[in-house]
Scaffold this motif. Structure first.
Motif, PDB file in Angstrom:
ATOM      1  N   ALA A  20     -19.694-120.942-181.360  1.00  0.00           N
ATOM      2  CA  ALA A  20     -18.798-121.687-182.249  1.00  0.00           C
ATOM      3  C   ALA A  20     -19.196-121.426-183.698  1.00  0.00           C
ATOM      4  CB  ALA A  20     -18.846-123.177-181.953  1.00  0.00           C
ATOM      5  N   ARG A  21     -18.199-121.294-184.534  1.00  0.00           N
ATOM      6  CA  ARG A  21     -18.426-121.117-185.975  1.00  0.00           C
ATOM      7  C   ARG A  21     -17.440-122.029-186.691  1.00  0.00           C
ATOM      8  NH1 ARG A  21     -19.669-115.826-189.294  1.00  0.00           N
ATOM      9  NH2 ARG A  21     -19.059-116.450-191.381  1.00  0.00           N
ATOM     10  N   CYS A  22     -17.958-123.002-187.451  1.00  0.00           N
ATOM     11  CA  CYS A  22     -17.113-124.032-188.052  1.00  0.00           C
ATOM     12  C   CYS A  22     -17.441-124.208-189.540  1.00  0.00           C
ATOM     13  CB  CYS A  22     -17.324-125.380-187.355  1.00  0.00           C
ATOM     14  SG  CYS A  22     -17.115-125.357-185.568  1.00  0.00           S
ATOM     15  N   ASN A  23     -16.436-124.661-190.273  1.00  0.00           N
ATOM     16  CA  ASN A  23     -16.629-125.117-191.645  1.00  0.00           C
ATOM     17  C   ASN A  23     -16.554-126.637-191.650  1.00  0.00           C
ATOM     18  OD1 ASN A  23     -16.675-122.483-192.904  1.00  0.00           O
ATOM     19  ND2 ASN A  23     -14.484-122.387-192.491  1.00  0.00           N
ATOM     20  N   LEU A  41     -26.579-135.046-192.421  1.00  0.00           N
ATOM     21  CA  LEU A  41     -25.727-134.441-191.399  1.00  0.00           C
ATOM     22  C   LEU A  41     -26.580-134.191-190.162  1.00  0.00           C
ATOM     23  CD1 LEU A  41     -22.905-133.128-190.786  1.00  0.00           C
ATOM     24  CD2 LEU A  41     -23.888-130.972-191.600  1.00  0.00           C
ATOM     25  N   ASP A  42     -26.097-134.646-189.014  1.00  0.00           N
ATOM     26  CA  ASP A  42     -26.830-134.463-187.762  1.00  0.00           C
ATOM     27  C   ASP A  42     -25.897-133.826-186.740  1.00  0.00           C
ATOM     28  OD1 ASP A  42     -29.169-135.017-185.943  1.00  0.00           O
ATOM     29  OD2 ASP A  42     -27.602-136.140-184.896  1.00  0.00           O
ATOM     30  N   ILE A  43     -26.361-132.758-186.092  1.00  0.00           N
ATOM     31  CA  ILE A  43     -25.543-132.010-185.136  1.00  0.00           C
ATOM     32  C   ILE A  43     -26.290-131.910-183.820  1.00  0.00           C
ATOM     33  CG2 ILE A  43     -24.428-129.793-184.653  1.00  0.00           C
ATOM     34  CD1 ILE A  43     -24.368-129.473-187.791  1.00  0.00           C
ATOM     35  N   GLN A  44     -25.641-132.325-182.755  1.00  0.00           N
ATOM     36  CA  GLN A  44     -26.246-132.289-181.429  1.00  0.00           C
ATOM     37  C   GLN A  44     -25.344-131.508-180.474  1.00  0.00           C
ATOM     38  OE1 GLN A  44     -29.234-133.324-180.770  1.00  0.00           O
ATOM     39  NE2 GLN A  44     -29.570-134.320-182.768  1.00  0.00           N
ATOM     40  N   PRO A  45     -25.895-130.592-179.678  1.00  0.00           N
ATOM     41  CA  PRO A  45     -27.320-130.347-179.437  1.00  0.00           C
ATOM     42  C   PRO A  45     -28.003-129.463-180.476  1.00  0.00           C
ATOM     43  CG  PRO A  45     -26.014-128.915-178.055  1.00  0.00           C
ATOM     44  CD  PRO A  45     -25.038-129.796-178.768  1.00  0.00           C
ATOM     45  N   GLY A  46     -27.357-129.124-181.547  1.00  0.00           N
ATOM     46  CA  GLY A  46     -27.989-128.334-182.594  1.00  0.00           C
ATOM     47  C   GLY A  46     -27.144-127.141-182.990  1.00  0.00           C
ATOM     48  N   GLY A  47     -27.555-126.494-184.053  1.00  0.00           N
ATOM     49  CA  GLY A  47     -26.850-125.331-184.567  1.00  0.00           C
ATOM     50  C   GLY A  47     -27.464-124.900-185.883  1.00  0.00           C
ATOM     51  N   ARG A  48     -27.053-123.767-186.355  1.00  0.00           N
ATOM     52  CA  ARG A  48     -27.563-123.232-187.621  1.00  0.00           C
ATOM     53  C   ARG A  48     -26.576-123.562-188.724  1.00  0.00           C
ATOM     54  NH1 ARG A  48     -26.606-118.039-189.270  1.00  0.00           N
ATOM     55  NH2 ARG A  48     -26.120-117.461-187.112  1.00  0.00           N
ATOM     56  N   THR A  49     -27.052-124.172-189.800  1.00  0.00           N
ATOM     57  CA  THR A  49     -26.178-124.567-190.902  1.00  0.00           C
ATOM     58  C   THR A  49     -26.601-123.872-192.193  1.00  0.00           C
ATOM     59  OG1 THR A  49     -27.520-126.508-191.461  1.00  0.00           O
ATOM     60  CG2 THR A  49     -25.697-126.828-189.903  1.00  0.00           C
ATOM     61  N   HIS A  60     -17.711-129.981-200.664  1.00  0.00           N
ATOM     62  CA  HIS A  60     -18.976-129.454-200.159  1.00  0.00           C
ATOM     63  C   HIS A  60     -18.685-128.826-198.801  1.00  0.00           C
ATOM     64  CE1 HIS A  60     -21.450-131.236-203.277  1.00  0.00           C
ATOM     65  NE2 HIS A  60     -20.900-132.411-203.058  1.00  0.00           N
ATOM     66  N   VAL A  61     -18.940-127.536-198.671  1.00  0.00           N
ATOM     67  CA  VAL A  61     -18.639-126.835-197.420  1.00  0.00           C
ATOM     68  C   VAL A  61     -19.953-126.397-196.771  1.00  0.00           C
ATOM     69  CG1 VAL A  61     -17.355-124.979-196.317  1.00  0.00           C
ATOM     70  CG2 VAL A  61     -16.499-125.992-198.438  1.00  0.00           C
ATOM     71  N   VAL A  62     -20.148-126.798-195.525  1.00  0.00           N
ATOM     72  CA  VAL A  62     -21.307-126.385-194.745  1.00  0.00           C
ATOM     73  C   VAL A  62     -20.820-125.513-193.594  1.00  0.00           C
ATOM     74  CG1 VAL A  62     -23.159-127.169-193.226  1.00  0.00           C
ATOM     75  CG2 VAL A  62     -22.674-128.414-195.341  1.00  0.00           C
ATOM     76  N   ARG A  63     -21.410-124.348-193.443  1.00  0.00           N
ATOM     77  CA  ARG A  63     -21.078-123.452-192.338  1.00  0.00           C
ATOM     78  C   ARG A  63     -21.986-123.771-191.154  1.00  0.00           C
ATOM     79  NH1 ARG A  63     -19.206-118.636-193.230  1.00  0.00           N
ATOM     80  NH2 ARG A  63     -17.693-119.815-194.446  1.00  0.00           N
ATOM     81  N   LEU A  64     -21.385-124.052-190.023  1.00  0.00           N
ATOM     82  CA  LEU A  64     -22.117-124.344-188.793  1.00  0.00           C
ATOM     83  C   LEU A  64     -21.886-123.223-187.786  1.00  0.00           C
ATOM     84  CD1 LEU A  64     -23.609-126.132-186.677  1.00  0.00           C
ATOM     85  CD2 LEU A  64     -21.392-127.233-186.241  1.00  0.00           C
ATOM     86  N   VAL A  65     -22.983-122.685-187.244  1.00  0.00           N
ATOM     87  CA  VAL A  65     -22.913-121.667-186.206  1.00  0.00           C
ATOM     88  C   VAL A  65     -23.701-122.162-184.994  1.00  0.00           C
ATOM     89  CG1 VAL A  65     -23.433-119.291-185.564  1.00  0.00           C
ATOM     90  CG2 VAL A  65     -22.687-119.816-187.904  1.00  0.00           C
ATOM     91  N   VAL A  66     -23.016-122.255-183.854  1.00  0.00           N
ATOM     92  CA  VAL A  66     -23.659-122.647-182.603  1.00  0.00           C
ATOM     93  C   VAL A  66     -23.676-121.426-181.706  1.00  0.00           C
ATOM     94  CG1 VAL A  66     -23.582-124.212-180.632  1.00  0.00           C
ATOM     95  CG2 VAL A  66     -22.821-125.010-182.873  1.00  0.00           C
ATOM     96  N   GLU A  67     -24.874-120.942-181.400  1.00  0.00           N
ATOM     97  CA  GLU A  67     -24.998-119.671-180.675  1.00  0.00           C
ATOM     98  C   GLU A  67     -25.420-119.848-179.222  1.00  0.00           C
ATOM     99  OE1 GLU A  67     -26.209-116.501-184.067  1.00  0.00           O
ATOM    100  OE2 GLU A  67     -27.644-118.144-183.774  1.00  0.00           O
ATOM    101  N   VAL A 274     -13.955-121.176-181.724  1.00  0.00           N
ATOM    102  CA  VAL A 274     -14.914-121.257-180.630  1.00  0.00           C
ATOM    103  C   VAL A 274     -14.608-120.138-179.643  1.00  0.00           C
ATOM    104  CG1 VAL A 274     -15.261-123.738-180.859  1.00  0.00           C
ATOM    105  CG2 VAL A 274     -13.484-122.883-179.320  1.00  0.00           C
ATOM    106  N   LEU A 275     -15.639-119.677-178.965  1.00  0.00           N
ATOM    107  CA  LEU A 275     -15.489-118.629-177.964  1.00  0.00           C
ATOM    108  C   LEU A 275     -15.670-119.267-176.596  1.00  0.00           C
ATOM    109  CD1 LEU A 275     -15.164-115.627-177.257  1.00  0.00           C
ATOM    110  CD2 LEU A 275     -17.653-115.398-177.490  1.00  0.00           C
ATOM    111  N   GLY A 276     -14.579-119.368-175.857  1.00  0.00           N
ATOM    112  CA  GLY A 276     -14.643-119.992-174.550  1.00  0.00           C
ATOM    113  C   GLY A 276     -13.250-120.135-173.972  1.00  0.00           C
ATOM    114  N   TYR A 277     -13.121-120.879-172.904  1.00  0.00           N
ATOM    115  CA  TYR A 277     -11.822-121.105-172.276  1.00  0.00           C
ATOM    116  C   TYR A 277     -11.828-122.509-171.687  1.00  0.00           C
ATOM    117  CZ  TYR A 277     -14.310-120.089-167.915  1.00  0.00           C
ATOM    118  OH  TYR A 277     -15.199-120.105-166.877  1.00  0.00           O
TER     119      TYR A 277
END
Length: 291
Positions: A20-23, A41-49, A60-67, A274-277
């Motif tokens: 997932a990659r979000c703004n 800002l708290d993200i669960q289960p986690g991600g790179r911001t 204020h724009v924060v880029r969130l990447v969940v890998e 997001v990458l999924g189905y």
């Protein structure tokens, strides 16, 4: 007034999402009459911001990447904001709409808050003749800018029905206008369309509105929601004045500004890919508590 704000968004996925990659545009901005004292800002289960530059508008724009693969994603935004913003009072010396339009066209300001940035149609708020003609009835060129602005906001509040089932996030302003039903986003977009058609700088504001309980009732925690309203530039001295067409009121101490842009597309609280189905379910809880 000081507020403690808690905004929680949860995504539940029918099948695990691999990427997932979000703004995120969730942190309130500092704005005239408003100061942000604390933000987390708290993200669960986690991600790179990482901080990201806004392409347009004030946010204020924060880029969130969940890998890693996730079945659910929870994004919690917590802020403490002080708002000291008196209710605007129209005065005989306020510039007219004609003077505002001329001053905006002559502006050489290239900042994100420049009136020139909000004069023209935008992707989600195109020009519409029917809206322009209807709004023009309140926008006589010689009328004072604050007087005209609040008159138009109150007319929208009177003549349109608030209906959360009438529109979607991508419903065009023309459709909401024709049906006379919608939500705060629709009413803000209709008003902005009419103001811009008259040559006036109008911006889309997103944020929170404190919800007051009925007399004797208790405030319902989590019952608040994100809100949208209009900013009208009223000259160098007055600056940007907030108008809330959903409620027919001024932006004052009950409003907290999170972001400002040309339209919702500039400042959506969360967007991305997001990458999924499989199906996705989203729930949002917002609490704005006076402290």
């Amino acid at each position: 007034m000081r507020y403690a704000i808690r905004h929680v968004t949860r995504f539940d996925y029918a099948e695990p999402v691999a990427f997932a990659r979000c703004n995120l545009r969730l942190q309130p901005i500092d704005w005239p009459g408003q100061r942000v004292e604390h933000y987390a800002l708290d993200i669960q289960p986690g991600g790179r911001t990482s901080a990201a530059r806004a392409q347009a508008g004030l946010a204020h724009v924060v880029r969130l990447v969940v890998e890693q693969a996730v079945e659910a994603l929870t994004i919690k935004s917590v802020a403490r904001v002080t708002v000291e913003r008196p209710i605007p009072v129209p005065a005989p010396g306020d510039p007219s709409l004609a003077e505002i339009a001329r001053a905006a066209r002559a502006s050489r300001d290239l900042s994100a808050a420049s009136p020139a940035s909000y004069l023209y149609p935008s992707p989600r708020i195109p020009f519409d003749r029917d809206i322009a003609d209807w709004c023009a009835e309140e926008l006589a060129a010689e009328r004072g800018c604050l007087d005209a602005g609040i008159a138009l906001a109150r007319r929208i509040q009177r003549e349109f029905d608030f209906d959360p089932h009438a529109t979607l996030v991508d419903t065009p302003p023309a459709q909401a206008f024709a049906n006379r039903h919608g939500v705060c986003q629709d009413f803000a977009q209709i008003m902005i369309c009419g103001l811009r058609a008259a040559g006036l700088p109008a911006a889309y504001a997103s944020g929170y509105l404190r919800t007051l309980p009925p007399p004797g009732g208790e405030r319902l925690v989590g019952a608040d929601a994100t809100h949208a309203w209009v900013l009208l530039w009223c000259g160098a001295d007055r600056g940007w004045i907030g108008l809330d067409p959903t409620n027919g009121i001024w932006m004052a101490e009950d409003h907290v500004v999170v972001a400002v842009g040309r339209d919702y597309g500039d400042i959506a609280p969360i967007d991305g890919v997001v990458l999924g189905y499989g199906a996705q379910d989203m729930s949002v809880s917002v609490d704005v508590a006076p402290i």
